[in-house]
Each structure stands twice: as C-alpha cells, then as structure tokens.
Motif scaffolding. Structure first.
Motif, PDB file in Angstrom:
ATOM      1  N   ASP A  51      15.820   4.828 -46.758  1.00 45.55           N
ATOM      2  CA  ASP A  51      16.066   5.028 -48.267  1.00 45.55           C
ATOM      3  C   ASP A  51      16.160   3.764 -49.213  1.00 45.55           C
ATOM      4  N   MET A  52      17.027   2.836 -48.582  1.00 51.16           N
ATOM      5  CA  MET A  52      17.297   1.568 -49.333  1.00 51.16           C
ATOM      6  C   MET A  52      16.231   0.593 -49.287  1.00 51.16           C
ATOM      7  N   THR A  53      15.207   0.626 -48.415  1.00 45.66           N
ATOM      8  CA  THR A  53      13.894  -0.190 -48.396  1.00 45.66           C
ATOM      9  C   THR A  53      12.788   0.462 -48.866  1.00 45.66           C
ATOM     10  N   THR A  54      12.678   1.688 -49.495  1.00 47.80           N
ATOM     11  CA  THR A  54      11.513   2.430 -49.988  1.00 47.80           C
ATOM     12  C   THR A  54      11.950   2.656 -51.742  1.00 47.80           C
ATOM     13  N   ARG A  55      10.586   2.399 -52.260  1.00 47.36           N
ATOM     14  CA  ARG A  55      10.998   2.911 -53.775  1.00 47.36           C
ATOM     15  C   ARG A  55      10.637   4.407 -53.705  1.00 47.36           C
ATOM     16  N   GLY A  56      10.662   5.002 -54.962  1.00 48.76           N
ATOM     17  CA  GLY A  56      10.315   6.280 -55.162  1.00 48.76           C
ATOM     18  C   GLY A  56       8.725   6.541 -54.748  1.00 48.76           C
ATOM     19  N   ASP A  57       7.750   5.440 -55.056  1.00 47.21           N
ATOM     20  CA  ASP A  57       6.357   5.660 -54.991  1.00 47.21           C
ATOM     21  C   ASP A  57       6.102   5.536 -53.377  1.00 47.21           C
ATOM     22  N   GLY A  58       7.115   4.934 -52.625  1.00 50.83           N
ATOM     23  CA  GLY A  58       6.625   4.883 -51.068  1.00 50.83           C
ATOM     24  C   GLY A  58       6.446   3.303 -50.903  1.00 50.83           C
ATOM     25  N   THR A  59       6.481   2.602 -51.889  1.00 53.86           N
ATOM     26  CA  THR A  59       6.264   1.209 -51.717  1.00 53.86           C
ATOM     27  C   THR A  59       7.487   0.636 -50.867  1.00 53.86           C
ATOM     28  N   GLN A  60       7.267  -0.055 -49.743  1.00 57.19           N
ATOM     29  CA  GLN A  60       8.271  -0.747 -49.074  1.00 57.19           C
ATOM     30  C   GLN A  60       8.883  -1.848 -49.779  1.00 57.19           C
TER      31      GLN A  60
END
Length: 151
Positions: free
Chosen positions: A91-100
């Motif tokens: 959760d803390m290494t992924t943005r809402g759009d799925g970008t790492q």
C-alpha cells in the motif's frame, strides 16, 4: 514478493492487496472508516484473517484513534506478521493508479491530497515511523531472499 511466503500466505497477501480498500464501497460503509467497514464485511463472509489484515492495513490504528473508532477497531484481533507488514509495504509503495513508487514518494502523494488539518494527513504523519518500519522489515525480508527492491 510471493517468494518470501508459503503458498497459503502468498494467496492471503494477494487477496488482502486486492481487498484492502473494499470498505470504500458505498454499500459497505457503516462508519465511513474504510479499514473497519471492509473488515466487518469480510468477517461477515467468515474471512477472519483477511478481515484482520484489512482492518489494520497501513497502521490504521492512528486514524481510528483520531476518528474515535479505536475501541471498535480493537474488537478485531490484530495480526502481527510479515504478511501484515507486507500488505502495508504494498500500500505504501503503490499509488492509487497502480504505479510503483518509493515510500517517500507515496507519502508525498498522500500529503499532496489532504490539507494539514485533515484527519488522514494527521494520522499518516503520526504513523510514519510505524509505516517506515513495516516497509523496511518487508524490504529486509526480500533482500534476504535475494530479491532486491529498486524504486
């Protein structure tokens, strides 16, 4: 990341990653606190361990306390495990759009979406050391298996 878990735990982590924000679904909202609402739904589906992971993902106790919902959250047993930390890592290494992204970039992303007087902003600020610890423990486990994280 699955290489650091047994098959059953790997499946659980994948399910938790997909479902950790299920409490945002309008039909599930009872408290307007998505970790708790999602967990209660999963409990109703007899998914106790998954409910625990969802309830406490990304150190939700900090926000629950600010919302006055900590007693409700604490009715759900908390799992302290590498899987729980790995869910927070995801959760803390992924943005809402799925970008790492890196942990720092994720924090910047969250803080850019909330005013400093918002509960989410305050909760993430207070939770940052615990979140960092979860991310670091997961990265250490990955590194021990030779799975280098480069973001």
């Amino acid at each position: 990341m699955g290489e650091i878990f047994h098959e059953e735990d790997k499946k659980l982590l994948i399910a938790a990653a997909y479902l950790h924000d299920i409490g945002y679904a309008p039909q599930l909202q009872k408290t307007s606190f998505h970790p708790l609402d999602g967990a209660w739904y999963l409990y109703s589906c007899n998914q106790d361990r998954l409910a625990s992971l969802v309830a406490y993902h990304s150190e939700s106790t900090f926000e629950a306390e600010l919302r006055g919902l900590l007693p409700e959250l604490e009715k759900i047993p908390r799992e302290h495990s590498l899987i729980a930390e790995a869910l927070t890592y995801c959760d803390m290494t992924t943005r809402g759009d799925g970008t790492q992204v890196s942990f720092s970039e994720r924090l910047e992303d969250i803080f850019s979406r909330y005013d400093s007087d918002d509960i989410v902003y305050k909760a993430i600020t207070a939770a940052t050391p615990a979140l960092r610890s979860d991310v670091e423990h997961t990265e250490q486990a990955l590194n021990q298996k030779g799975l280098i994280i480069k973001i």
